[in-house]
Structure formats: structure tokens, C-alpha cells
Design a protein around this motif. Structure first.
Motif, PDB file in Angstrom:
ATOM      1  N   CYS A 278      -9.703   7.237   6.663  1.00 22.59           N
ATOM      2  CA  CYS A 278      -9.332   7.471   5.254  1.00 22.59           C
ATOM      3  C   CYS A 278      -8.285   6.459   4.777  1.00 22.59           C
ATOM      4  CB  CYS A 278      -8.816   8.892   5.069  1.00 22.59           C
ATOM      5  SG  CYS A 278     -10.084  10.168   5.235  1.00 22.59           S
ATOM      6  N   LYS A 279      -7.320   6.155   5.628  1.00 23.65           N
ATOM      7  CA  LYS A 279      -6.306   5.175   5.247  1.00 23.65           C
ATOM      8  C   LYS A 279      -6.927   3.793   5.058  1.00 23.65           C
ATOM      9  CE  LYS A 279      -2.187   7.323   7.260  1.00 23.65           C
ATOM     10  NZ  LYS A 279      -1.121   7.202   8.267  1.00 23.65           N
ATOM     11  N   ASN A 280      -7.866   3.427   5.931  1.00 23.70           N
ATOM     12  CA  ASN A 280      -8.562   2.151   5.761  1.00 23.70           C
ATOM     13  C   ASN A 280      -9.337   2.132   4.455  1.00 23.70           C
ATOM     14  OD1 ASN A 280      -7.605   1.116   8.138  1.00 23.70           O
ATOM     15  ND2 ASN A 280      -9.457   1.551   9.323  1.00 23.70           N
ATOM     16  N   ALA A 281      -9.905   3.290   4.093  1.00 21.21           N
ATOM     17  CA  ALA A 281     -10.639   3.375   2.832  1.00 21.21           C
ATOM     18  C   ALA A 281      -9.705   3.166   1.649  1.00 21.21           C
ATOM     19  CB  ALA A 281     -11.343   4.727   2.733  1.00 21.21           C
ATOM     20  N   VAL A 282      -8.517   3.768   1.712  1.00 25.89           N
ATOM     21  CA  VAL A 282      -7.538   3.596   0.631  1.00 25.89           C
ATOM     22  C   VAL A 282      -7.135   2.128   0.513  1.00 25.89           C
ATOM     23  CG1 VAL A 282      -5.206   4.166  -0.140  1.00 25.89           C
ATOM     24  CG2 VAL A 282      -6.674   5.955   0.820  1.00 25.89           C
ATOM     25  N   ASP A 283      -6.917   1.476   1.659  1.00 20.93           N
ATOM     26  CA  ASP A 283      -6.559   0.053   1.640  1.00 20.93           C
ATOM     27  C   ASP A 283      -7.696  -0.782   1.060  1.00 20.93           C
ATOM     28  OD1 ASP A 283      -4.118   0.630   2.757  1.00 20.93           O
ATOM     29  OD2 ASP A 283      -4.777   0.244   4.823  1.00 20.93           O
ATOM     30  N   ALA A 284      -8.943  -0.439   1.431  1.00 14.28           N
ATOM     31  CA  ALA A 284     -10.097  -1.203   0.936  1.00 14.28           C
ATOM     32  C   ALA A 284     -10.268  -1.053  -0.566  1.00 14.28           C
ATOM     33  CB  ALA A 284     -11.371  -0.748   1.656  1.00 14.28           C
ATOM     34  N   MET A 285      -9.843   0.107  -1.103  1.00 13.24           N
ATOM     35  CA  MET A 285      -9.949   0.345  -2.550  1.00 13.24           C
ATOM     36  C   MET A 285      -8.727  -0.135  -3.305  1.00 13.24           C
ATOM     37  SD  MET A 285     -11.772   4.098  -2.682  1.00 13.24           S
ATOM     38  CE  MET A 285     -10.323   4.926  -2.042  1.00 13.24           C
ATOM     39  N   GLU A 286      -7.722  -0.627  -2.553  1.00 14.01           N
ATOM     40  CA  GLU A 286      -6.475  -1.113  -3.144  1.00 14.01           C
ATOM     41  C   GLU A 286      -5.814  -0.053  -4.021  1.00 14.01           C
ATOM     42  OE1 GLU A 286      -7.516  -4.735  -5.086  1.00 14.01           O
ATOM     43  OE2 GLU A 286      -7.654  -5.861  -3.198  1.00 14.01           O
ATOM     44  N   GLY A 287      -5.870   1.201  -3.524  1.00 14.61           N
ATOM     45  CA  GLY A 287      -5.127   2.282  -4.172  1.00 14.61           C
ATOM     46  C   GLY A 287      -5.808   2.951  -5.335  1.00 14.61           C
ATOM     47  N   ALA A 288      -7.089   2.632  -5.587  1.00 12.52           N
ATOM     48  CA  ALA A 288      -7.791   3.279  -6.706  1.00 12.52           C
ATOM     49  C   ALA A 288      -9.273   3.354  -6.394  1.00 12.52           C
ATOM     50  CB  ALA A 288      -7.556   2.510  -8.005  1.00 12.52           C
TER      51      ALA A 288
END
Length: 371
Positions: A278-288
């Protein structure tokens, strides 16, 4: 990345060395076989002349040299045909039941010498055939050697690498232990002095979380016994934590069965796997963006799919995302997914892989566990 590049360069060098050895061997063998073939051709021409001399000899002809030449051929298969196609003689052929077929094959191959009214058909000697096959056997041995060398290299590096990661994890847990104990004591003092402060319970939660993180790191390298646990609760804990620690621009949705999905696992470690994805996903989305977590309960396995709307993974990088040290972030060690795979595959005997990814649209990771 440097370690990955060195391994890749070593494998390329081994393959290049194998190709050079194989090509050199094939060339040398080709020229050697060609020279021996020419030598056998000359021998058969002499043998054919001796046969002609024997057929036209009279009582005054000295046949000692002719007979020596005729009997000297003990390796080259020969069939002598007359002008009507019949077989007059043959030498060094074991399969005498199919002489006609062998003669026709020799004729088609063009290995013939015409002497008078006879046609001398011959084939390569056993030694020449073995020599022509030798480079291919050598090539096979070289390829086996290269495969074994690469496998041994990867195995030794993986074992060394695992020791480094295990040592790093345990040392991290050890170093975290003292400040966490101190923080726990300070939180208890704050609770006594300020019992009505709403921030202290949140601080307590964070300290306890640090304690769980230290516990997770301390378990890396050991084989914790899996126990029946609720995957629903694991996902709920992760979602609750991520929602409180991420931007409001990140929407997290879940698709979880109504019934409780029980799996044999180490809940603490497995919770870390889902959290890391999930954290990698947040990083990949750049917070949005959006993160979707789906729990699938089949007859024999449980699967968790985590989908994001981030920047995606390039096709050439998909096979390397779980490699220790590989990262596309400016800041990062490239250990998260490597440790996640170790927890899933080594500790839980499951699978973790990139199910799909498209640059600019997002990525789906899938984790599978046996019931």
C-alpha cells in the motif's frame, strides 16, 4: 542496482565466453573434418585404382601391392556397383541386409568414384563421423557448465545477500529497542500527568506501532510458526493505519467477503507485507489516487490483490521489482518488496507477483496463500 548490474555483467561475460569457445571449437572441428574428409577421398581413389588393377590383372601382374592397398582399408565403408547397378563387392559394412539402400544413400550423397565400368561408393569412417559430432557434444558440455556456473553464482550471492538482510534487520530491531522502551515510559508518565489530553493516546498508538515494527524486523531470518488468523482483520488494520497516515487525496477501498477468511500465517509479518504494498502504491500515485484492496477466497487458496492508479511499472522493470537493491525512487534502499517476497514465499510458502501494470495507468500486485 550496482550488485544487480555486476551479476548481469558476469552472466553476459559467461555467455560470451561460452559462445566464443563454441564457435572456435566448431571452426576448428570443421576445418579438421574437411581435411580428414579430403584424405579419405584420396585413400578411396587409390583404393579404386587398386580395385581396377585387380580386375584387369593377368598371370604376370604382381598383386602384392594391390592386395595390400585393398586390405588396408579397415575403416571406410565401401560398396562397389557394376554398370547394371548390382553389387559386386563391399567392405566395412555391418548392416549387410540393406546394402541396396545404403548404396543408394551413398549415390545421393555424391561420395562415389567411377573406375571403368564400376562405381565405388563410400561413406565417412566411424572416426570421421564421431569427430564431426564432437563439437556439438562439446557445445552441450560448455552450456551445462555456464548454466551451473550462473546458478552457483546466483545461489552464493543470494545466500550472502540473505545474511546481510537478516543481519541488518536484527541490528535494526536491536537499535530500536532502547528508544522504544524509553518512549513507552514517557508515554506512561504523560498519561498520569495529563489524563485528559487527546493527543497522548495517538502517541501511544505510534509507540506501540514502533514496537510492532521492531518485532517484525527481529523475526526476519527466523521461521515463525504460522497460526490461524483472520485475513479480514489484517486488511482492516492496514486500511485503518493507511487512512490515518495518508493524504485525503488517497482513496482506499476494499472488497472483502462477508465471512471471516482464516489462514495459517504470522499476522504481524503478513500485515507488514500488505502495508508495504500500500505504501508503494501511495508513492507511485505521488500522494493522490485510488487504492483498491480485494480479498478473494477460493476453495484451496486465498488471494489479495492491491491495485493503484499510479504511474505503473515499465515492462523491462517488472522482472526486477523484487530484486534486492532495485528501486525507482530517488530515496530508497530497494528492500521492501524483496523482504515482502521473502515473508510470503519463504515463511508462508505462497506467491507474490505483479499481476498487471501499465505505465501511466497503474499496477496490480497479487499475493496468494494456501489454506
Amino acid at each position: 542496482m550496482q550488485w544487480t548490474d555486476r551479476i548481469r555483467q558476469t552472466k553476459i561475460l559467461l555467455v560470451i565466453a561460452a559462445v566464443i569457445i563454441a564457435v572456435t571449437s566448431l571452426l576448428i572441428s570443421h576445418f579438421l573434418v574437411k581435411d580428414l574428409s579430403n584424405e579419405e577421398r584420396k585413400k578411396m581413389e587409390v583404393w579404386a585404382q587398386a580395385l581396377h588393377a585387380l580386375n584387369h590383372a593377368d598371370e604376370n601382374t604382381d598383386l602384392s601391392l594391390v592386395l595390400d592397398v585393398m586390405q588396408g582399408n579397415t575403416t571406410i565403408p565401401v560398396i562397389v556397383l557394376n554398370d547394371k547397378g548390382g553389387i559386386d563387392d563391399y567392405r566395412n559394412i555391418q548392416d549387410t541386409l540393406h546394402l541396396d539402400q545404403i548404396a543408394q544413400r551413398m549415390l545421393k550423397a555424391g561420395d562415389t568414384i567411377v573406375v571403368g565400368s564400376q562405381i565405388v561408393c563410400y561413406d565417412e569412417s566411424v572416426l570421421l563421423k564421431r569427430l564431426s559430432q564432437y563439437p556439438y557434444w562439446q557445445l552441450g558440455v560448455v552450456m551445462i557448465f555456464v548454466v551451473v556456473a550462473i546458478f552457483a553464482l546466483l545461489s552464493s550471492k543470494k545466500a550472502e545477500q540473505n545474511k546481510v538482510w537478516v543481519g541488518l534487520s536484527k541490528e535494526t530491531a536491536h537499535q530500536l529497542g532502547t528508544p522504544i522502551s524509553s518512549l513507552m515510559a514517557w508515554v506512561e508518565i504523560l498519561k498520569e500527568n495529563h489524563p485528559d489530553d487527546d493527543l497522548i493516546p495517538e502517541m501511544d498508538k505510534d509507540v506501540k506501532r514502533l514496537e510492532r515494527i521492531a518485532e517484525r524486523f527481529s523475526k526476519i531470518g527466523s521461521l515463525p510458526e504460522p497460526t490461524p488468523g483472520s485475513m479480514n482483520e489484517v486488511i482492516a488494520h492496514v486500511v485503518d493505519y493507511m487512512r490515518r497516515r495518508t493524504s485525503n487525496k488517497v482513496e482506499i477501498t476494499t472488497q472483502i467477503p462477508d465471512h471471516d477468511v482464516v489462514v495459517n500465517m504470522n499476522a504481524s509479518l503478513f500485515e507488514w507485507v500488505i502495508e508495504n504494498l500500500c505504501k508503494n502504491a501511495v508513492d507511485a500515485m505521488e500522494g493522490a489516487g485510488k487504492i483498491s484492496i480485494q480479498l478473494i477466497d477460493d476453495d484451496h487458496r486465498v488471494a489479495i490483490e492491491i491495485t493503484d492508479t499510479g504511474k505503473g511499472i515499465r515492462k523491462k522493470d517488472i522482472n526486477h521489482v523484487f530484486t534486492p537493491g532495485f528501486t525507482t525512487k530517488q530515496r530508497g534502499w530497494g528492500l521492501g518488496l524483496s523482504l515482502a517476497r521473502r515473508i510470503v514465499e519463504d515463511y508462508h510458502k505462497g506467491k507474490i507477483f505483479v499481476k498487471s501494470s501499465e505505465v501511466g495507468k497503474g499496477t496490480t500486485f497479487r499475493v496468494e496463500l494456501h489454506k
